[in-house]
Design a protein around this motif. Structure first.
Motif, mmCIF file in Angstrom:
data_model
loop_
_atom_site.group_PDB
_atom_site.id
_atom_site.type_symbol
_atom_site.label_atom_id
_atom_site.label_comp_id
_atom_site.label_asym_id
_atom_site.label_seq_id
_atom_site.Cartn_x
_atom_site.Cartn_y
_atom_site.Cartn_z
ATOM 1 N N LEU A 147 38.853 -19.219 -17.442
ATOM 2 C CA LEU A 147 40.212 -18.897 -17.392
ATOM 3 C C LEU A 147 40.792 -19.196 -16.492
ATOM 4 O O LEU A 147 40.515 -19.295 -15.102
ATOM 5 N N ARG A 148 42.213 -19.675 -16.351
ATOM 6 C CA ARG A 148 42.831 -19.823 -15.336
ATOM 7 C C ARG A 148 42.950 -18.579 -13.930
ATOM 8 O O ARG A 148 42.818 -18.733 -13.230
ATOM 9 N N ASN A 149 42.943 -17.436 -15.023
ATOM 10 C CA ASN A 149 42.966 -16.275 -14.126
ATOM 11 C C ASN A 149 41.546 -15.662 -13.780
ATOM 12 O O ASN A 149 41.028 -14.727 -14.154
ATOM 13 N N SER A 150 40.926 -16.669 -13.053
ATOM 14 C CA SER A 150 39.326 -16.399 -12.625
ATOM 15 C C SER A 150 39.329 -16.097 -11.127
ATOM 16 O O SER A 150 40.240 -16.692 -10.205
ATOM 17 N N HIS A 151 38.481 -15.600 -10.795
ATOM 18 C CA HIS A 151 38.029 -15.373 -9.246
ATOM 19 C C HIS A 151 36.584 -15.655 -9.158
ATOM 20 O O HIS A 151 35.758 -15.643 -10.065
ATOM 21 N N LYS A 152 36.161 -15.793 -7.945
ATOM 22 C CA LYS A 152 34.941 -16.280 -7.618
ATOM 23 C C LYS A 152 33.950 -15.399 -7.977
ATOM 24 O O LYS A 152 32.635 -15.431 -8.109
ATOM 25 N N GLY A 153 34.135 -13.872 -8.086
ATOM 26 C CA GLY A 153 33.355 -12.769 -8.406
ATOM 27 C C GLY A 153 32.859 -12.989 -9.785
ATOM 28 O O GLY A 153 31.963 -12.185 -9.985
ATOM 29 N N LEU A 154 33.348 -13.699 -10.461
ATOM 30 C CA LEU A 154 32.957 -13.685 -11.854
ATOM 31 C C LEU A 154 31.755 -14.855 -12.069
ATOM 32 O O LEU A 154 31.128 -14.802 -13.220
ATOM 33 N N PHE A 155 31.486 -15.714 -10.975
ATOM 34 C CA PHE A 155 30.657 -16.820 -11.187
ATOM 35 C C PHE A 155 29.203 -16.427 -10.632
ATOM 36 O O PHE A 155 28.482 -17.535 -10.400
ATOM 37 N N GLY A 156 29.083 -15.310 -10.197
ATOM 38 C CA GLY A 156 27.800 -15.109 -9.473
ATOM 39 C C GLY A 156 27.654 -15.204 -7.965
ATOM 40 O O GLY A 156 28.348 -16.164 -7.413
ATOM 41 N N SER A 157 27.056 -14.480 -7.379
ATOM 42 C CA SER A 157 26.829 -14.489 -6.053
ATOM 43 C C SER A 157 25.054 -14.624 -5.621
ATOM 44 O O SER A 157 24.456 -14.088 -5.830
ATOM 45 N N VAL A 158 25.030 -16.182 -5.482
ATOM 46 C CA VAL A 158 23.517 -16.518 -5.425
ATOM 47 C C VAL A 158 22.813 -16.442 -4.055
ATOM 48 O O VAL A 158 23.650 -16.833 -3.123
ATOM 49 N N GLY A 159 21.669 -15.743 -4.137
ATOM 50 C CA GLY A 159 20.887 -15.811 -2.603
ATOM 51 C C GLY A 159 19.697 -16.912 -2.861
ATOM 52 O O GLY A 159 19.188 -16.594 -3.977
ATOM 53 N N VAL A 160 19.769 -17.445 -1.730
ATOM 54 C CA VAL A 160 18.393 -18.396 -1.764
ATOM 55 C C VAL A 160 17.452 -18.157 -0.683
ATOM 56 O O VAL A 160 17.887 -18.029 0.525
ATOM 57 N N ILE A 161 16.209 -17.578 -0.735
ATOM 58 C CA ILE A 161 15.495 -17.059 0.242
ATOM 59 C C ILE A 161 14.318 -18.477 0.619
ATOM 60 O O ILE A 161 13.487 -18.671 -0.472
ATOM 61 N N GLY A 162 14.270 -18.808 1.572
ATOM 62 C CA GLY A 162 13.302 -19.779 1.883
ATOM 63 C C GLY A 162 13.494 -20.331 3.269
ATOM 64 O O GLY A 162 14.164 -19.804 4.348
ATOM 65 N N GLY A 163 13.469 -21.651 3.402
ATOM 66 C CA GLY A 163 13.443 -22.290 4.700
ATOM 67 C C GLY A 163 12.824 -21.870 5.939
ATOM 68 O O GLY A 163 13.580 -21.330 7.072
ATOM 69 N N ALA A 164 11.724 -21.748 5.733
ATOM 70 C CA ALA A 164 10.820 -21.474 6.964
ATOM 71 C C ALA A 164 11.066 -22.735 7.933
ATOM 72 O O ALA A 164 11.292 -23.680 7.630
ATOM 73 N N ALA A 165 10.164 -22.682 9.081
ATOM 74 C CA ALA A 165 10.315 -23.737 9.939
ATOM 75 C C ALA A 165 9.763 -25.018 9.443
ATOM 76 O O ALA A 165 8.776 -25.102 8.843
ATOM 77 N N GLY A 166 10.685 -25.729 9.865
ATOM 78 C CA GLY A 166 10.228 -27.328 9.128
ATOM 79 C C GLY A 166 10.773 -27.517 7.845
ATOM 80 O O GLY A 166 10.267 -28.630 7.197
ATOM 81 N N MET A 167 11.249 -26.525 6.963
ATOM 82 C CA MET A 167 11.252 -26.609 5.634
ATOM 83 C C MET A 167 12.875 -26.080 5.365
ATOM 84 O O MET A 167 13.191 -25.575 4.118
ATOM 85 N N VAL A 168 13.585 -26.021 6.312
ATOM 86 C CA VAL A 168 15.048 -25.762 5.987
ATOM 87 C C VAL A 168 15.922 -26.569 5.008
ATOM 88 O O VAL A 168 16.598 -25.765 4.332
ATOM 89 N N GLY A 169 15.415 -27.614 5.092
ATOM 90 C CA GLY A 169 16.282 -28.519 3.949
ATOM 91 C C GLY A 169 15.866 -28.195 2.690
ATOM 92 O O GLY A 169 17.040 -28.224 1.868
ATOM 93 N N ALA A 170 14.804 -27.677 2.439
ATOM 94 C CA ALA A 170 14.523 -27.171 0.936
ATOM 95 C C ALA A 170 15.463 -26.359 0.425
ATOM 96 O O ALA A 170 16.074 -26.242 -0.580
ATOM 97 N N ALA A 171 15.887 -25.057 1.391
ATOM 98 C CA ALA A 171 16.687 -24.278 1.022
ATOM 99 C C ALA A 171 18.172 -24.400 1.033
ATOM 100 O O ALA A 171 18.988 -24.225 0.224
ATOM 101 N N LEU A 172 18.515 -25.700 1.722
ATOM 102 C CA LEU A 172 19.953 -26.157 1.786
ATOM 103 C C LEU A 172 19.919 -26.875 0.650
ATOM 104 O O LEU A 172 21.127 -26.595 0.108
ATOM 105 N N LEU A 173 19.058 -27.742 0.129
ATOM 106 C CA LEU A 173 19.221 -28.418 -1.255
ATOM 107 C C LEU A 173 19.696 -27.359 -2.310
ATOM 108 O O LEU A 173 20.243 -27.670 -3.308
#
Ligand SMILES: NC(=O)C1=CN([C@@H]2O[C@H](COP(=O)(O)OP(=O)(O)OC[C@H]3O[C@@H](n4cnc5c(N)ncnc54)[C@H](O)[C@@H]3O)[C@@H](O)[C@H]2O)[C@@H](O)CC1
Ligand SMILES: Nc1ncnc2c1ncn2[C@@H]1O[C@H](COP(=O)(O)OP(=O)(O)O)[C@@H](O)[C@H]1O
Ligand SMILES: [K+]
Length: 493
Positions: free
Chosen positions: A229-255
């Protein structure tokens, strides 16, 4: 929706269909083959027809006779025993004999230049690995320069699983009868089947028998996401958390985070395990970068993806344990799956959790979760995916060529998009991020899996069509292409 039938169901359809259609299905199969050849190969050309010892050979014998009558030069290589042919195939052999043409028992030497080779050695009746003699025949056929048209299934390929039983014909086309079989779509199937031509033989299989599963195409997932809808806001489309990115593997979480953002998540926050992780992604500054444990204090998260670059440290175990305890829709990938395979407590938590859970294992991860060798998973991917869904009560994708999407209820489909450009590091992280984005936008676990898996493959196909890859295609490139494919699949308002 393209129906896929188990091999046993095809047998049932065959017996139901023979009465419905009112003539031997083998005649119709041979006729369909001959019709196709006539519309693709000029009359008068030399064709090799190969028949084995079952009804698949019978199809080839019928096609050979019809093509001979239509004016083609046919070399009929018959590798069965007449006495033990099943009745329909025996009739087809007699009809061929009646043309006065010989049956060869060896390829002419030197092999003539054929325009096309018709492979009727084995179909759905293949029930054990080929011995050395049969493998040598398949090798001889594969060595011929002419393109091969496989009848029903490329000979040597298991119609049920897509595993090569010793050796299999490399077909340019496979004309498959009555309905699609799983083995044509997954594992080694697509490499051996080539282009699939459906020949329903006058049967409307759907009305006779509910299919076991589906082949996944764009049309199956088009419109799953409604226009905004034109009358949309970001709260309608989910707030995603990604858990990961240990040392040497931060790129995976970024992707994963970048993929979630570009596939429409309203907000994306990364919870990184590496204490020295960057605090900003300069390429994608919209991402919010935090420490892993901070994510569990964010009240606004609506979905979590755990695994990209997670590692197996005590902190990783702790974060996974907390994630499994939340009621949020969860995507579990990579080391989140490996930790669950290692730790019965976590496995038990997963099996008993109430919220939506999506698992995204590749075959080795699936094997660890099931306690199977990777080879055993690949030997029957559908069975492995079924066992995982039953055991964990989760929706999932078993990744790889012909990814299998399986719902927690046992509903399944096999993806048709994608190419080997996806066989590179980071592609799984992107897929996990896409699934999370779609869960965040309100799709059910199984819908999110199907749309994500299709988009991911279609993105790779789009790039290849545009002249990029497949060699050297990167996971980062897939993200923008997936966004473009999604645009075409979203219902217009
Ligand atoms: N029965 C029907 O109504 C129809 C059957 N059709 C054709 O029939 C095919 C199935 O026919 P069949 O059930 O006779 O099976 P196949 O023709 O696929 O072959 C089975 C034969 O091969 C033998 N065999 C299996 N694995 C072997 C191995 N590794 N090494 C050596 N021999 C092996 C079996 O013992 C049997 O003799 C289908 O794929 C399709 O092409 C079509 O004509 C459509 C109608
Ligand atoms: N040959 C292929 N054909 C189609 N899809 C493929 C192929 N190889 C890999 N993929 C897909 O690419 C992704 C790779 O995921 P994964 O193995 O987890 O990679 P990584 O761990 O490096 O991120 C999966 O979605 C898989 O289905
Ligand atoms: K065949």
């Amino acid at each position: 929706m393209t129906a896929v039938y188990h091999v046993e169901q095809i047998r049932t359809l065959e017996s139901m269909g023979a009465t419905q259609v009112g003539q031997p299905l083998m005649q119709l199969a041979g006729q369909a083959v001959a019709d196709w050849v006539r519309s693709h190969v000029p009359t008068g050309q030399r064709i090799l027809c190969v028949a084995g010892q079952g009804n698949n050979g019978g199809d080839a014998l019928v096609a050979a006779r019809l093509l001979k009558q239509a004016g083609y030069q046919i070399d009929m290589l018959f590798l069965g025993q007449v006495a033990t042919l099943p009745p329909d195939a025996q009739r087809a052999w007699q009809d061929w004999q009646a043309t006065g043409q010989p049956c060869l028992t060896a390829l002419p030497s030197p092999a003539p230049s054929y325009r096309i080779v018709i492979d009727g050695l084995f179909g759905i009746g293949l029930n054990r690995p080929l011995d050395a003699g049969w493998m040598a025949w398949v090798d001889q056929l594969n060595l011929l320069a002419a393109p091969k048209l496989a009848l029903d299934v490329p000979s040597g390929l298991c119609a049920k699983t897509g595993a090569v039983l010793g050796r299999a014909v490399h077909a340019k086309w496979t004309m498959t009868f009555i309905g699609l079989k799983p083995g044509l779509l997954t594992h080694d199937g697509p490499d051996h089947a080539g282009e699939i031509i459906m020949a329903p033989l006058g049967l409307d299989a759907h009305t006779l028998l509910a299919p076991a599963g589906r082949a996944l195409h764009g049309a199956d997932v088009a419109g799953l996401l409604a226009p905004r809808l034109r009358n949309s806001h970001k709260g309608l489309f989910g707030s995603v958390g990604v858990i990961g990115g240990a040392a040497g593997m931060v790129g995976a979480a970024l992707l994963a985070g970048r993929a979630a953002l570009k596939l429409g998540a309203g907000r994306v926050t990364l919870g990184l395990l590496d204490p020295d992780a960057p605090r900003v992604d300069h390429l994608q500054p919209e991402l919010m970068l935090r420490h892993a444990e901070d994510l569990f204090h964010l009240a606004h998260l609506t979905c979590l993806a755990v695994g990209p670059g997670l590692g197996k440290s005590a902190d990783a175990v702790h974060a996974l344990d907390l994630a499994l305890r939340t009621p949020l829709p969860l995507v579990l990938d990579a080391d989140a799956l490996n930790l669950i395979a290692d730790k019965p407590d976590l496995a038990n938590q997963l099996a008993t959790r109430q919220g939506t859970t999506v698992l995204t294992p590749h075959p080795a991860e699936a094997g660890r979760l099931l306690g199977w060798q990777t080879a055993a998973v690949q030997a029957d991917r559908l069975q492995a995916a079924t066992a995982l869904a039953e055991h964990f009560g989760a929706d999932l994708v078993l990744k790889g060529c012909g990814s299998i999407c399986m719902s927690c209820q046992g509903e399944w489909c096999i993806n048709t998009s994608g190419n080997p450009g996806l066989a590179s590091g980071g592609q799984g992280d992107v897929l996990a991020g896409v699934v999370a984005a779609l869960l965040g936008q309100g799709l059910s676990g199984f819908d999110a899996v199907q749309l994500a898996v299709y988009l991911h493959g279609a993105a790779a196909d789009k790039l290849v069509t545009e002249g990029l890859g497949p060699v050297g295609l990167t996971a980062s490139e897939i993200i923008d292409a997936a966004r473009a494919v999604l645009r075409g699949l979203t219902k217009r308002g």
